[in-house]
Write an enzyme that holds these catalytic residues in place. Structure first.
Site, PDB file in Angstrom:
ATOM      1  N   ASP A 132      36.659  62.741  38.602  1.00 26.44           N
ATOM      2  CA  ASP A 132      37.020  61.528  37.827  1.00 26.44           C
ATOM      3  C   ASP A 132      37.936  60.932  38.580  1.00 26.44           C
ATOM      4  OD1 ASP A 132      35.505  61.788  35.524  1.00 26.44           O
ATOM      5  OD2 ASP A 132      37.026  61.349  34.265  1.00 26.44           O
TER       6      ASP A 132
ATOM      7  N   ASP B 273      35.313  68.738  37.556  1.00 24.03           N
ATOM      8  CA  ASP B 273      35.193  67.658  36.464  1.00 24.03           C
ATOM      9  C   ASP B 273      36.383  66.803  36.698  1.00 24.03           C
ATOM     10  OD1 ASP B 273      34.570  66.438  33.953  1.00 24.03           O
ATOM     11  OD2 ASP B 273      36.071  67.555  33.087  1.00 24.03           O
TER      12      ASP B 273
ATOM     13  N   ASP C 282      45.917  71.693  42.990  1.00 26.06           N
ATOM     14  CA  ASP C 282      46.974  70.661  42.895  1.00 26.06           C
ATOM     15  C   ASP C 282      47.050  69.793  44.088  1.00 26.06           C
ATOM     16  OD1 ASP C 282      47.890  72.918  44.228  1.00 26.06           O
ATOM     17  OD2 ASP C 282      49.573  73.192  42.984  1.00 26.06           O
TER      18      ASP C 282
ATOM     19  N   LYS D 144      42.058  77.631  43.428  1.00 26.68           N
ATOM     20  CA  LYS D 144      43.506  77.756  43.047  1.00 26.68           C
ATOM     21  C   LYS D 144      43.701  79.456  43.222  1.00 26.68           C
ATOM     22  CE  LYS D 144      47.414  76.867  41.007  1.00 26.68           C
ATOM     23  NZ  LYS D 144      48.483  75.949  41.730  1.00 26.68           N
TER      24      LYS D 144
ATOM     25  N   TYR E 266      33.787  76.592  31.630  1.00 21.94           N
ATOM     26  CA  TYR E 266      32.871  75.942  30.540  1.00 21.94           C
ATOM     27  C   TYR E 266      31.763  76.971  29.988  1.00 21.94           C
ATOM     28  CZ  TYR E 266      33.690  71.061  31.984  1.00 21.94           C
ATOM     29  OH  TYR E 266      34.391  69.743  32.055  1.00 21.94           O
TER      30      TYR E 266
HETATM   31  C1  IPM Z   1      31.155  64.831  32.898  1.00 23.72           C
HETATM   32  C2  IPM Z   1      31.640  65.047  31.475  1.00 23.72           C
HETATM   33  C3  IPM Z   1      31.194  66.148  30.706  1.00 23.72           C
HETATM   34  C4  IPM Z   1      31.749  67.480  31.268  1.00 23.72           C
HETATM   35  C5  IPM Z   1      31.543  66.268  29.084  1.00 23.72           C
HETATM   36  C6  IPM Z   1      30.928  65.087  28.552  1.00 23.72           C
HETATM   37  C7  IPM Z   1      30.765  67.557  28.517  1.00 23.72           C
HETATM   38  O1  IPM Z   1      33.193  65.082  31.615  1.00 23.72           O
HETATM   39  O2  IPM Z   1      30.003  65.254  33.113  1.00 23.72           O
HETATM   40  O3  IPM Z   1      32.184  65.045  33.923  1.00 23.72           O
HETATM   41  O4  IPM Z   1      33.024  67.930  31.056  1.00 23.72           O
HETATM   42  O5  IPM Z   1      31.261  67.958  32.227  1.00 23.72           O
HETATM   43 MG    MG Z   2      34.025  64.603  33.361  1.00 23.89          MG
END
Ligand code: IPM
Ligand code: MG
Length: 407
Positions: free
Chosen positions: A292, A288, A264, A232, A181
């Site tokens: 999710d 990230d 993975d 990884k 990032y």
């Molecule tokens: C998160 C989001 C952010 C990230 C975006 C909005 C920049 O997806 O907080 O997980 O990628 O960190």
């Molecule tokens: Mg995210």
């Protein structure tokens, strides 16, 4: 009260309970009598509503934070500042200097969400997401704690079979201010064939790995004592160093059982058998993605809070769902992830465990009373909007008996 670092601290480590301006108010003009009741504790909190559903959910969470705090003798001074698309529209940049300055000066920051269709086509420096990344970097909040627990009340909301989802309780510790990032070089170029290229750099230093690993070990030892480091390392040098440093640190945390997994495989195992995980530590981009994925095990991303903390400054607390522009302004959003983020703010940002518990207990009670927003609705439950959900949680906060310090 259990601090994450309550055991031996041979190294400088994360101070998750900074006692900065949150001290009891001093008696500047009057002599304090020894028998005086405890003075209220006062904290400044920067409120960043942001975009989409951000303002709605933050407004609910702010009220609940105030009321739960007042039951514990805590006072808040709130300061609302623009960030994300709202800041682009009002000031022309996604993170105005004044917003970062206010955030840095405060004891903790509560953020709603950023982003929306309107700004999707903007150049990178004018994207709402850029403001969020600048805020994380500016506050130095390198450790992102993302819990994903399947609540008994919501087990049917999970897309996984009940027997797989039931009892899942995972904490993803994501490195937040390094890796691909932020790594350099990055940018656009042209290769020797004249083809356009886009490139980024995944880079970690040993000290960056060590500090996030220490946080993760400390988190794991306060949970079920299991830490899985995800990388990884079969392909990437940055991951090879990651694995080496995490393995070295394990000797300092002999009470924590460390394992390693390639990303993975981890993505697959999270769906196959999520209960094998307790605490996961991983880099910025894998965190990230996996956070999710972990959130969806629980059935609703609308329920999940997060805490991003630094070594000593104010932490940043935000729901992990996005700005949901499709339902913004319609009173349909689930405010509970932000409400639970306010609880994390109290626990990890201010060390106010009792007030944090008040909020978490009130959320559970509200769910037990059958109130659900659209994202978590199930048969025989009462469908409510964002505001009403907030009012019901407030009722629960108010009806709680005094919690004892031992809770
Ligand atoms: C998160 C989001 C952010 C990230 C975006 C909005 C920049 O997806 O907080 O997980 O990628 O960190
Ligand atoms: Mg995210």
């Amino acid at each position: 009260m259990a601090a994450l670092h309550a055991k031996v601290r041979p190294f400088k480590t994360l101070d998750l309970y900074p006692k900065r301006s949150g001290h009891p108010r001093t008696c500047a003009r009057f002599r304090c009598s020894a028998a005086a009741p405890p003075r209220p504790r006062s904290y400044s909190v920067t409120i960043l509503p942001g975009d989409g559903i951000g303002p709605e959910v933050v407004s609910v969470a702010k009220d609940i934070l105030s009321v739960a705090g007042s039951h514990e003798g805590i006072e808040f001074r709130f300061r609302e500042m623009p960030v994300g698309g709202a800041a682009i529209d009002s000031v022309g940049v996604p993170l105005p200097e004044e917003t970062l300055a206010a955030a840095k000066e405060s004891d903790a920051v509560l953020l709603g969400a950023i982003g929306g269709y309107k700004w999707d086509g903007n150049e990178k420096h004018l994207k709402p997401e850029t403001g969020l990344l600048q805020l994380r970097a500016g506050l130095g909040v390198f450790a992102n704690l993302r819990p994903a627990a399947v609540l008994p009340q919501l087990v049917d909301s999970s897309t996984l079979k009940k027997e797989v989802a039931e009892g899942v309780d995972i904490m993803v510790v994501r490195e937040l201010t390094g890796g691909i990032y932020f790594g350099k070089p990055r940018g656009f170029g042209t290769n020797d064939k004249g083809d356009n290229t886009g490139f980024n750099t995944e880079v970690y230093s040993a000290s960056e790995i060590d500090r996030i690993a220490r946080v993760a070990f400390e988190v794991a030892r306060k949970r079920r004592g299991k830490l899985c480091s995800v990388d990884k390392a079969n392909v990437l040098e940055a991951s090879m160093l990651w694995r080496k440093r995490v393995t070295m640190l394990a000797s300092e945390f002999s009470d924590v059982q460390l394992s390693h997994m390639y990303v993975d495989n981890a993505a697959m195992q999270l769906i196959r058998d999520p209960k094998q995980f307790d605490t996961i530590v991983t880099n910025n981009i894998f965190g990230d993605i996996l956070s999710d994925e972990a959130s969806m095990l629980t059935g609703s991303i609308g329920m999940l809070p997060s805490a991003s903390v630094s070594e000593s400054g104010p932490g940043l607390f935000e729901p992990i769902h996005g700005s949901a522009p499709d339902i913004a302004g319609q009173d349909k959003a689930n405010p509970l992830a932000t409400v639970l983020s306010a609880a994390m703010l109290l626990r990890y940002g201010l060390g106010e465990e009792n007030a944090a518990k008040r909020i978490e207990t009130a959320v559970m009670e509200t769910l037990n009373r059958g109130f659900r927003t659209g994202d978590i609705i199930s048969p025989r439950m009462t469908l409510v909007g964002c505001k009403r959900m907030g009012e019901e949680v407030l009722k629960s906060v108010d009806s709680q008996k005094a919690l004892t310090a031992s809770l």
